[in-house]
Enzyme design. Structure first.
Site, short mmCIF file in Angstrom:
data_model
loop_
_atom_site.label_atom_id
_atom_site.label_comp_id
_atom_site.label_asym_id
_atom_site.label_seq_id
_atom_site.Cartn_x
_atom_site.Cartn_y
_atom_site.Cartn_z
CG HIS A 158 -20.28 -3.11 10.04
ND1 HIS A 158 -20.82 -2.95 8.79
CD2 HIS A 158 -21.03 -4.03 10.67
CE1 HIS A 158 -21.88 -3.75 8.68
NE2 HIS A 158 -22.03 -4.41 9.81
CB SER A 279 10.96 7.30 12.54
OG SER A 279 11.14 8.63 12.12
CE LYS A 285 6.29 7.02 13.14
NZ LYS A 285 4.86 6.84 12.92
CD GLU A 292 3.79 0.54 7.34
OE1 GLU A 292 3.65 1.59 6.70
OE2 GLU A 292 4.59 0.43 8.29
#
Ligand code: ARG
Length: 462
Positions: A158, A279, A285, A292
């Site tokens: 979970h 970024s 970043k 992704e």
């Protein structure tokens, strides 16, 4: 409007340019040229063997096809949109080169069985490439697992901390998935590698063809059982796309873990520079774009599978032009799966595991509560009561703001008098991992056995 020379005999007028553009497939199915030429060569050889054309004609066709293959490979071939698809472009050029002999290639054959064999050959080649890349990915996973047999991290159910596991165990879980995916393709290949040639348009042919001889010559050893099924079966595409979708689903799950492991809140991995991006506005970043995108591209492959299931669902027997849609769907899936497998292997190879952070995280979330319950069971308490007592200990530890292992013997005995001074040894996280030696478990001997099995499998496939 222009008339098509391959089938234009019964047409008084030509097709509209828009129709030709709408129905053509040569712009994308030209990529099948090697497989088309292989299949045509086998067909011509068979026609020669069977006395349907002369041996000289068969030889001329085979040589002519080889010439065309070289033209295409070297980029000098003149693709003509008016010839619709790869099959007719090649045949038209062959006829240009050979005259009448070229016109005999299509004897006893239809584009319906021709495209079936051509595409099956192509799909089989793609499957082999996916399998090779998947085996290489498994090799990276086992290599990284060997390096982290003793490092522990919180195993979750979970997505909540459950029990500690070794990092090796976590990585090998994916190796087993990709192994299954590879083997699933072995099974699919049994049905991909079936030759439909000889089914002709749909009903078979009047010539004394030898379909089995053609199949053997292209490297397949099974032929169709029913000519109508042979030219209208696209199960082989569906099944392969399902395998591709499952590959992507497994890759996507791994991507998801890499993405949140890279978040400093977890901080379990440092992304290799070569596999991340920055970024344009936030200087701090380092984004997991590769993972992704791979997660995102999974959608394309599911899309290809869904598209083909939908294309096929209403088609009456036998061949229907709708089926031409299988090409772009498959090409897109192929162009997604193969690089995804390859780039995942590269990224995992360079991924830095922050084992200190993983070990540290085991202390949050009472991952040794099961150990306490098992400990009490070993002291003679029935498991349900032991479970309850361990639950009380967790509540108390939470109230005190510390881990179970940080509670004193007195504090623990207050909750359950069965507890002895050997309790702290049982609460050790690394010990919890070491003790789980059931087959396939996270214990080091079990992990070692898994590594042996996977390494054996990898070397058998290489
Ligand atoms: N380009 C077609 C396809 O991919 C080839 C078969 C066409 N057959 C026909 N009778 N129109 O399906």
């Amino acid at each position: 409007m222009s008339k098509n020379r391959s089938w234009g005999g019964r047409f008084a007028e030509g097709t509209h340019a828009a129709t030709a553009a709408y129905t053509q497939s040569q712009s994308f199915d030209r990529t099948l040229y090697r497989q088309d030429i292989l299949a045509s060569g086998a067909h011509a050889a068979m026609l020669g063997r069977q006395g349907i054309i002369t041996p000289d004609e068969a030889r001329a066709i085979i040589e002519g096809l080889e010439h065309v293959r070289e033209e295409i490979a070297s980029g000098t071939f003149d693709w003509k949109p008016e010839h619709e698809d790869v099959h007719m472009n090649i045949e038209a050029r062959l006829t240009e080169l050979l005259g009448d002999a070229g016109k005999k290639l299509h004897t006893g054959r239809s584009r319906n069985d021709q495209v079936g064999l051509t595409f099956r050959l192509y799909v089989a080649d793609s499957v082999r490439r996916w399998q090779d890349n998947a085996v290489a990915l498994c090799a990276v996973l086992t290599k990284r697992a060997v390096q982290h047999k003793l490092d522990i991290l919180p195993g979750c159910t979970h997505l909540q901390p459950a029990q500690p596991v070794s990092l090796a165990q976590h990585l090998l879980a994916y190796a087993w998935m990709f192994r299954r995916d590879t083997e699933r393709l072995d099974d699919a290949l049994k049905r991909v590698r079936v030759s439909p040639l000889g089914a002709a348009a749909l009903a078979g042919a009047t010539y004394p063809l030898d379909p089995h001889g053609v199949a053997l010559e292209v490297g397949f050893n099974v032929v169709y059982g029913n000519s109508m099924d042979a030219v209208s079966d696209r199960d082989f595409v569906l099944e392969t796309l399902f395998c591709a979708a499952t590959f992507m689903m497994h890759l996507s799950r791994l991507c998801e873990e890499i993405i949140f492991w890279a978040n400093p809140v977890f901080g379990f991995v440092r992304l290799p520079d070569g596999y991340s991006t920055g970024s344009s506005i936030m200087p701090q970043k380092k984004n997991p774009d590769v993972a992704e995108l791979m997660r995102g591209k999974t959608g394309r492959v599911y899309g290809a599978l869904t598209a083909m299931l939908t294309v096929m669902k209403g088609l009456p027997l036998a061949y229907n032009r709708d089926m031409q849609e299988d090409k772009e769907a498959f090409f897109d899936a192929d162009a997604t799966v193969e690089p995804s497998l390859r780039i995942m292997a590269g990224m995992l190879d360079e991924l830095e595991f922050r084992t200190d952070r993983m070990r540290e995280a085991c202390k949050r979330g009472f991952l040794n509560a099961t150990e306490l319950a098992d400990y009490l069971t070993s002291k003679g308490l029935p498991f349900r009561e032991a479970h309850h007592a361990a639950g009380l200990a967790v509540a108390e530890a939470e109230r005190l703001g510390k881990g179970l292992e940080d509670m004193s013997l007195a504090e623990l005995q207050e909750i359950e008098p069965y507890i002895d001074e050997d309790v702290h040894a049982a609460l050790d996280y690394a010990v919890a991992v070491r003790r789980r030696e059931t087959p396939g478990g996270t214990g080091p001997r079990s992990v070692e056995r898994q590594l042996e099995q996977l390494d054996q499998w990898i070397s058998d496939r290489n």
